[in-house]
Design a protein around this motif. Structure first.
Motif, PDB file in Angstrom:
ATOM      1  N   MET B   1     -53.612 -10.766  23.695  1.00  0.00           N
ATOM      2  CA  MET B   1     -52.978 -11.503  22.582  1.00  0.00           C
ATOM      3  C   MET B   1     -53.649 -12.868  22.410  1.00  0.00           C
ATOM      4  O   MET B   1     -53.796 -13.613  23.386  1.00  0.00           O
ATOM      5  CB  MET B   1     -51.490 -11.699  22.912  1.00  0.00           C
ATOM      6  N   GLY B   2     -54.095 -13.212  21.228  1.00  0.00           N
ATOM      7  CA  GLY B   2     -54.695 -14.529  20.977  1.00  0.00           C
ATOM      8  C   GLY B   2     -53.633 -15.607  21.096  1.00  0.00           C
ATOM      9  O   GLY B   2     -52.449 -15.328  20.992  1.00  0.00           O
ATOM     10  N   SER B   3     -54.073 -16.850  21.315  1.00  0.00           N
ATOM     11  CA  SER B   3     -53.087 -17.913  21.505  1.00  0.00           C
ATOM     12  C   SER B   3     -52.331 -18.170  20.196  1.00  0.00           C
ATOM     13  O   SER B   3     -51.160 -18.507  20.196  1.00  0.00           O
ATOM     14  CB  SER B   3     -53.773 -19.194  21.983  1.00  0.00           C
ATOM     15  N   GLU B   4     -53.024 -17.956  19.087  1.00  0.00           N
ATOM     16  CA  GLU B   4     -52.390 -18.131  17.778  1.00  0.00           C
ATOM     17  C   GLU B   4     -51.202 -17.180  17.652  1.00  0.00           C
ATOM     18  O   GLU B   4     -50.099 -17.545  17.294  1.00  0.00           O
ATOM     19  CB  GLU B   4     -53.420 -17.791  16.692  1.00  0.00           C
ATOM     20  N   ASP B   5     -51.488 -15.937  18.037  1.00  0.00           N
ATOM     21  CA  ASP B   5     -50.508 -14.870  17.961  1.00  0.00           C
ATOM     22  C   ASP B   5     -49.309 -15.206  18.845  1.00  0.00           C
ATOM     23  O   ASP B   5     -48.163 -15.070  18.451  1.00  0.00           O
ATOM     24  CB  ASP B   5     -51.180 -13.583  18.445  1.00  0.00           C
ATOM     25  N   ARG B   6     -49.594 -15.666  20.069  1.00  0.00           N
ATOM     26  CA  ARG B   6     -48.533 -15.952  21.026  1.00  0.00           C
ATOM     27  C   ARG B   6     -47.639 -17.077  20.499  1.00  0.00           C
ATOM     28  O   ARG B   6     -46.423 -17.012  20.556  1.00  0.00           O
ATOM     29  CB  ARG B   6     -49.135 -16.333  22.379  1.00  0.00           C
ATOM     30  N   LYS B   7     -48.273 -18.099  19.967  1.00  0.00           N
ATOM     31  CA  LYS B   7     -47.516 -19.248  19.470  1.00  0.00           C
ATOM     32  C   LYS B   7     -46.530 -18.795  18.386  1.00  0.00           C
ATOM     33  O   LYS B   7     -45.371 -19.150  18.384  1.00  0.00           O
ATOM     34  CB  LYS B   7     -48.476 -20.290  18.887  1.00  0.00           C
ATOM     35  N   GLN B  61     -51.816  -8.468  11.243  1.00  0.00           N
ATOM     36  CA  GLN B  61     -51.309  -8.422  12.622  1.00  0.00           C
ATOM     37  C   GLN B  61     -50.537  -9.687  12.980  1.00  0.00           C
ATOM     38  O   GLN B  61     -49.809  -9.708  13.969  1.00  0.00           O
ATOM     39  CB  GLN B  61     -52.477  -8.214  13.596  1.00  0.00           C
ATOM     40  N   PHE B  62     -50.750 -10.752  12.199  1.00  0.00           N
ATOM     41  CA  PHE B  62     -50.045 -12.008  12.487  1.00  0.00           C
ATOM     42  C   PHE B  62     -48.658 -12.071  11.832  1.00  0.00           C
ATOM     43  O   PHE B  62     -47.989 -13.089  11.889  1.00  0.00           O
ATOM     44  CB  PHE B  62     -50.905 -13.199  12.052  1.00  0.00           C
TER      45      PHE B  62
END
Lengths: 217, 419
Positions: B1-7, B61-62
């Motif tokens: 998971m990208g950090s953008e996604d996690r945030k 996906q976001f």
């Protein structure tokens, strides 16, 4: 094509031509056959229109209810877990926790028959024959003290059954009873001097994620 | 998971936690060049998916958090239950098909169009059966945009503020452009007899859902529809055929429509006696309360969509009325001391949602946000207190009272009731 068939067809065409309304009809759809209508037309009205021939006793109804309904609705119709109750609640309609069941709230017995026949048991709908539905309806009426334990319900005596809350309903009267909501010029400036917070949803904490919560239907 | 996604996921999960972190981020000083600009990003270097790798396109996906949600404790089973439209994530007036709230009474029926039939019978000259293919060959096909609101929308709020999020308090509404036929075309085709005054409409799912509808309404603007927003109805919305009853409570919009019977009286079915009747404080109930009164809700800011930062902000919301066209929406930021008209943008159609906006500058003070809809009949959306005064708190249905959101100084936003 046989002689008589072609004659019948020609005759039908003639007839159609002589009836102006029918002549304009587009050739879309076909006549519904009586057997098809009978298969789907299972609705029952308060005046008994639509009731099939048949009968069933409170006693048979109790047996069927225990076998096919009690797992969800409880042995006494009180409702197991969060499944809806189907008995009880008489006299509760004005209370803080009204319990709306066929006996306490529904205006017409025909609705019990109609609904059980079309939609129950949940997950195996339309599996009960007319006699079974008469018996289960009789049992539900017995459970809410509308009939005695020896009662046998049938298409012949259905109209004699009256539910306690039959007069508890009136047609939509919002346009008169709530006419104050129309035509007001709402205040735009300095409408109140103080505003107090009276309640927080957070205090209840029932937003999804939480398991607990109040009852709704 | 990208950090953008996690945030994003974390931020959206915690309804109230989200705001504070967003506010902090907005306050950070940017004295170094932004790597989002100075670094060559992955997507600007390598090739992405080719055409038709996504033959039926899905959201980014976001946007995975933009979904219908249900309230577990509400019902005993998911087959007779409800999931709510994520109003706080949407804009404009059209609800995407996959996000339209669901209310099923016996789960989703999966009916192949080849096997679906519509029967019209009872007090008609010609009882008939139609296939889906025949319905599509009928003249007079029309496209209409209508809202559909469940009569129980906001039903959990009668006794006070309960749920933190407009998805849950107001998410049993959607707005869709339908394609189909005026019901009148079919009824005229079958020839309603002069003593025909009521319709019984029935669905083909395992609840065989039924409602009685007066003939006048059926002839005026009801439709049978097979498409929503340009594509076939979704199974959750009654594929292959649904009834539309514009402006009237959603339960009447029978999904998987298979049968229309004409009669001279209403049938008093379970969904118009046990349910969808409004119990008043005196223990008596209103029945046949079909029309959905004018209502509105601010979708942003709201508990699931707190303000992103101090400074310029856009308040946004939805308004609708089952009695016609929305004429005006007022908004307040100070709990109803002062109001101003909101700016309605986009199509303003009868019996459809309208979108409104009000731009505001937020300096971090507490806000008490409300909206108030007024329709063409002069009906002014009442406060919850005014509604309770005439109806008590037991009626479950038709709660169109004014909603209040409290925005705290730290940005946390919650559902409250005020004096």
């Amino acid at each position: 094509m046989s002689r008589s068939r072609s004659f019948a067809l020609a005759f039908a065409t003639l007839l159609a031509a002589s009836a102006p309304a029918a002549a304009q009809l587009l050739p879309l759809g076909r006549a519904a056959m009586p057997a098809e209508i009978a298969a789907w037309d299972i609705d029952v009205r308060p005046d008994g229109q639509g009731l099939p021939a048949g009968k069933g006793s409170v006693k048979d109804g109790e047996r069927l209810f225990l076998e096919q309904c009690a797992a969800c609705h409880g042995e006494f119709g009180e409702g197991a877990g969060r499944w809806p109750p189907v008995a009880g609640g008489r006299g509760s309609l004005k209370s803080e926790n009204p319990e709306k069941t066929p006996g306490s709230y529904w205006p017409f017995a025909s609705t019990i028959f109609d609904y059980v026949r079309r939609a129950m048991p949940f997950g195996n709908a339309q599996s009960l024959g007319p006699d079974d539905v008469y018996a289960i309806t009789a049992f539900l009426l017995f459970m809410t003290d509308v009939v005695g334990e020896d009662f046998v319900l049938s298409n012949a005596n259905f109209a004699s059954v009256k539910l306690p809350n039959a007069d508890g309903f009136r047609d939509d009267d919002r346009e008169t009873a709530e006419k104050q909501f129309w035509g007001r010029e709402p205040c735009m400036k300095d409408c109140k001097t103080e505003v107090k917070v009276l309640g927080h949803a957070r205090a209840l904490d029932v937003t999804p994620g939480e398991k607990k919560g109040p009852k709704v239907d | 998971m990208g950090s953008e996604d996690r945030k994003l996921r974390l931020g959206r999960r915690g309804f109230l936690g989200a705001a504070a972190s967003v506010l902090a981020a907005a306050g950070a000083r940017a004295d170094a060049p932004d790597p989002a600009i100075t670094e060559v990003q992955e997507w600007a270097r390598v090739l992405g998916d080719g055409v038709a790798t996504r033959p039926y396109g899905k959201p980014s996906q976001f946007e995975k958090h933009v979904v219908r949600r249900d309230v577990e404790w509400l019902t005993a089973s998911r087959e007779s239950s409800v999931s709510f439209t994520p109003l706080h994530e949407l804009d404009g007036i059209i609800t995407p098909n996959g996000l339209c709230f669901e209310r099923h009474h016996a789960g989703i029926a999966e009916i192949g169009p080849q096997k679906h039939r519509l029967m019209v019978h009872g007090l008609v000259e010609r009882p008939m059966v139609f296939t889906m293919a025949e319905l599509r060959r009928f003249p007079g096909r029309t496209n209409r945009i209508y809202f559909l609101e469940c009569a129980a929308n906001s039903g959990m709020e009668w006794r006070g503020a309960q749920l933190n999020g407009c998805q849950f308090t107001h998410g049993m509404v959607h707005n869709v452009m339908y394609t189909g036929l005026p019901l009148k075309a079919l009824l005229d085709h079958c020839g309603v007899r002069t003593n025909g005054k009521w319709l019984l409409v029935e669905g083909g799912d395992a609840s065989l859902m039924t409602r009685s509808i007066p003939l006048d309404k059926a002839m005026k603007d009801c439709m049978v529809a097979w498409a929503m927003n340009g594509e076939a109805l979704r199974p959750e919305q009654g594929y292959p055929l649904r009834l539309l009853v514009p402006g009237w409570e959603g339960n009447m919009w029978i999904k998987w429509l298979r049968r229309i019977e004409i009669g001279d009286q209403p049938w008093h079915q379970r969904e118009e006696t046990s349910k969808y009747t409004d119990l008043l404080a005196d223990g008596r109930a209103r029945r046949f309360t079909w029309i959905m009164d004018a209502k509105s809700v601010v979708t942003s800011p709201s508990p699931q969509a707190p303000p992103a930062a101090k400074g310029p902000n856009v308040l946004s919301g939805l308004a609708w009325s089952g009695r016609g066209t929305i004429k005006r929406v007022d908004v307040t930021l100070d709990g109803g001391r002062n109001w101003r008209p909101a700016r309605i943008d986009g199509p303003v159609l009868p019996l459809s949602l309208v979108r409104f906006y009000a731009e505001f500058d937020w300096s971090g003070q507490e806000l008490l946000i409300q909206s108030r809809a007024i329709d063409e009949t002069g009906y002014v959306q009442p406060t919850k207190g005014e509604l309770r005064q005439v109806r008590g708190v037991n009626s479950i249905y038709h709660n169109n009272g004014i909603q209040t959101w409290l925005v705290r100084a730290d940005g946390q936003t919650e559902n409250v009731e005020i004096s």
